[in-house]
Design a protein around this motif. Structure first.
Motif, short mmCIF file in Angstrom:
data_model
loop_
_atom_site.label_atom_id
_atom_site.label_comp_id
_atom_site.label_asym_id
_atom_site.label_seq_id
_atom_site.Cartn_x
_atom_site.Cartn_y
_atom_site.Cartn_z
N SER A 25 0.70 -1.20 -0.23
CA SER A 25 -0.01 0.31 0.36
C SER A 25 0.60 1.24 -0.12
N ALA A 26 1.83 0.68 0.62
CA ALA A 26 2.88 2.42 0.86
C ALA A 26 3.40 2.39 -0.64
N VAL A 27 3.56 1.78 -1.76
CA VAL A 27 4.60 1.34 -2.62
C VAL A 27 3.43 1.80 -3.80
N PHE A 29 0.53 3.52 -2.69
CA PHE A 29 0.68 5.45 -2.06
C PHE A 29 1.49 6.24 -3.04
N LEU A 30 2.74 5.71 -2.94
CA LEU A 30 3.90 6.79 -4.04
C LEU A 30 3.06 6.71 -4.85
N ALA A 31 3.29 5.57 -6.02
CA ALA A 31 2.61 5.57 -7.23
C ALA A 31 1.26 6.26 -8.01
N SER A 32 0.62 6.70 -7.01
CA SER A 32 -0.59 7.23 -7.41
C SER A 32 -0.23 8.70 -6.86
N PHE A 33 0.71 9.00 -5.88
CA PHE A 33 0.59 9.87 -5.90
C PHE A 33 1.39 10.64 -7.16
N TYR A 34 2.85 9.69 -7.04
CA TYR A 34 3.93 10.17 -8.53
C TYR A 34 2.87 10.27 -9.18
N ARG A 35 1.90 10.13 -10.30
CA ARG A 35 0.71 9.90 -11.68
C ARG A 35 0.37 11.79 -10.69
N SER A 36 -0.36 12.31 -9.89
CA SER A 36 -0.98 12.77 -9.69
C SER A 36 -0.39 14.18 -10.17
N SER A 37 -1.10 15.60 -10.69
CA SER A 37 -0.72 15.97 -10.73
C SER A 37 0.61 16.50 -9.58
N ILE A 38 -0.78 17.34 -8.61
CA ILE A 38 -0.69 17.60 -7.33
C ILE A 38 1.03 17.26 -5.91
N GLY A 39 0.83 15.54 -6.94
CA GLY A 39 1.84 14.63 -6.25
C GLY A 39 3.02 15.45 -7.23
N LYS A 40 3.30 15.34 -7.93
CA LYS A 40 4.58 16.07 -8.73
C LYS A 40 4.91 17.61 -8.23
N LYS A 41 4.08 17.65 -8.21
CA LYS A 41 4.51 19.02 -7.43
C LYS A 41 4.90 19.13 -6.24
N TRP A 42 4.68 18.56 -5.70
CA TRP A 42 5.23 17.96 -3.74
C TRP A 42 6.18 16.97 -4.28
N ILE A 43 6.79 16.35 -5.61
CA ILE A 43 8.43 16.75 -5.62
C ILE A 43 9.10 17.18 -5.62
N VAL A 44 8.77 18.01 -6.91
CA VAL A 44 9.50 19.35 -7.61
C VAL A 44 9.75 20.43 -6.20
#
Lengths: 249, 252
Positions: A25-27, A29-44
């Motif tokens: 579930s952690a994986v 979570f990270l995968a779907s978070f990264y796929r989302s627009s907002i997730g990518k903004k968080w990474i940046v």
């Protein structure tokens, strides 16, 4: 609700609970978070923050050049005295650098596709030089970083540096005595700080830490910090070119 | 007033569009922008030409139907904040001025005809979570749920969104974050929105991404053109609530 609906047993009305392990579930979570627009903004924003931390730390280290020559040379020796920690920091920075660039290029590509055809008459409500040039300024800084590492870290661009083992003081001054090297450096730190003048204020916005009362302080403070950093970095090649800093030997 | 217009004409969604030039003559300064187009359309009809197709409904700035990118800015001139195209008056332009009239551009807003774009992507985002699942019935008693004034005000500020899509059209990335931020904040700031807070946020962002809108890069053009004056702090809240909802989902 159960009471209202006649206290039906939970299991009969709900699907069986998901027993997937925490690791999957952690994986997920990270995968779907990264796929989302907002997730990518968080990474940046997260990687940007790590790089901002480095930019500030590196500046504080560099400014020691204005002290006695031993000061910055001892600092360099101190850093090299703990190779393991140095490589951990370098690896984290490299990972942050790579992720920051990879993710922003992905975002920029998606944005271009989302916009599609643009209008014939294009206008913005206010001039935005920093915001409009984030990708260009970022990529030019990337090319500078590659040269800068070859210049001062790998020391492969200047034959004089081979004999200067830990004499950072002399190396920096000899390096910046070349007006081309200094010019490229000044241009690059200018672009870096232009990039940061938008980057600083974007971090709290992406982390959800902006507010009406903080907003002005975040925008102005971020821009001020960016140009203070520029002044700090620019002071070194300028001091060398103006002969305020000369080699000790 | 006499004006030179450059208007985007496109016969259908698939046809190739182009800018066509028109002269708008004898326009009263007190006409609204849409009335100016009405006058021009009457002339075109009299000549047997196709009138210019554009969206409009209430014409009093509250329905969100009218659109138009005027001289590059959705809903018109930069110095006029909080204005919809229908509430924009010709006295704000100068006699003899050239005005570009183009549609709200974004890949998620396909052109239907001329200046009309299909903004139903915003409706689909709204349907994915922009509501409170509740027993429909008579209105609850006033003050049955106490809401602090500051929270009520900030929810109302977000709820002012009329869903016109100017935020998307103004955004260099065609991002719908101001719209989604407003819809999410409006309910997430109220007690009635709390039970579905996380699911709403996740669903609406997922739908926003699926519809092909771009990613916010904090240009804040949306805020400058928004006719309802929605502040970008609704995007701040969306960023925060989305991260909280993602973490909450991962650990539950």
């Amino acid at each position: 609700m159960d009471a209202v609906l006649g206290n039906a047993p939970r299991a009969s009305r709900h699907a069986a609970p998901n027993h997937s392990s925490y690791s999957t579930s952690a994986v997920n979570f990270l995968a779907s978070f990264y796929r989302s627009s907002i997730g990518k903004k968080w990474i940046v924003a997260l990687t940007g923050l790590a790089l901002i931390g480095y930019v500030i730390g590196h500046l504080v280290g560099n400014l020691q050049i204005f002290g006695a020559p031993e000061k910055i040379n001892q600092y360099a020796e101190f850093l090299h005295s703990m190779p393991r920690a140095l490589w951990v920091v370098r690896s984290v920075l490299l990972a942050a650098f790579f992720l920051h660039i990879f993710t922003t290029i992905k975002l920029a590509t998606e944005n271009r596709a989302a916009k599609g055809r643009t209008n014939e008459m294009r206008a913005t409500t206010s001039p935005k030089p920093a915001k409009k040039t984030m990708v260009v300024s970022g990529l030019l800084v990337l090319s500078f970083v590659a040269y800068h590492l070859a210049h001062f870290t790998a020391r492969i661009t200047d034959a004089r540096f081979e004999k200067l083992n830990h004499d950072v003081h002399t190396m920096v001054i000899l390096g910046f005595q070349n007006p081309l090297v200094s010019g490229f450096y000044l241009l690059s730190v200018f672009l870096l700080c232009l990039h940061l003048s938008h980057g600083f204020q974007s971090v709290p916005q992406t982390f959800g830490l902006n507010s009406k009362s903080l907003r002005n302080a975040i925008t102005k403070g971020g821009q001020a910090l960016a140009w203070i950093i520029f002044a700090g970095y620019a002071s070194i090649p300028l001091a060398v070119l103006l002969k305020q800093l000369t080699p000790a030997h | 007033m006499n004006l030179k217009l450059k208007v985007w004409r496109q016969k259908s969604a698939t046809a190739e569009g182009r800018l066509a030039e028109y002269e708008a003559r004898n326009i009263p300064p007190d006409a609204s922008f849409l009335e100016m187009l009405d006058i021009l359309n009457e002339e075109l009809l009299a000549k047997g030409d196709e009138p210019i197709a554009f969206d409009h409904d209430c014409r009093e700035g509250i329905c969100g139907s009218c659109s138009l990118t005027i001289n590059g800015i959705p809903h018109g001139p930069v110095n006029l904040s909080a204005t919809t195209t229908c509430q924009l008056y010709m006295r704000k332009f100068t006699d003899g001025q050239t005005i570009y009239i183009e549609p709200f551009r974004a890949r998620s807003f396909p052109i239907v005809r001329d200046l009309i774009v299909d903004r139903s992507a915003l409706d689909r985002i709204q349907r994915s979570g922009g509501y409170v699942t509740a027993r429909a019935g008579s209105a609850p008693d006033g003050n049955a749920i106490l809401i602090p004034k500051t929270e009520a005000d900030s929810a109302m500020e977000a709820a002012a969104c009329i869903g016109c899509g100017a935020c998307v059209a103004s955004c260099p990335n065609a991002s719908a974050m101001l719209f989604v931020g407003a819809k999410v904040s409006h309910l997430n700031r109220l007690p009635q929105g709390q039970p579905e807070r996380h699911q709403r946020t996740l669903n609406m962002v997922k739908k926003m991404d699926e519809e092909g809108f771009g990613n916010c890069s904090n240009h804040y053009e949306c805020e400058a053109v928004c006719p309802a004056e929605i502040p970008v702090t609704v995007i701040t809240q969306l960023n925060r609530d989305y991260a909280a909802a993602s973490v909450s989902k991962a650990v539950s």
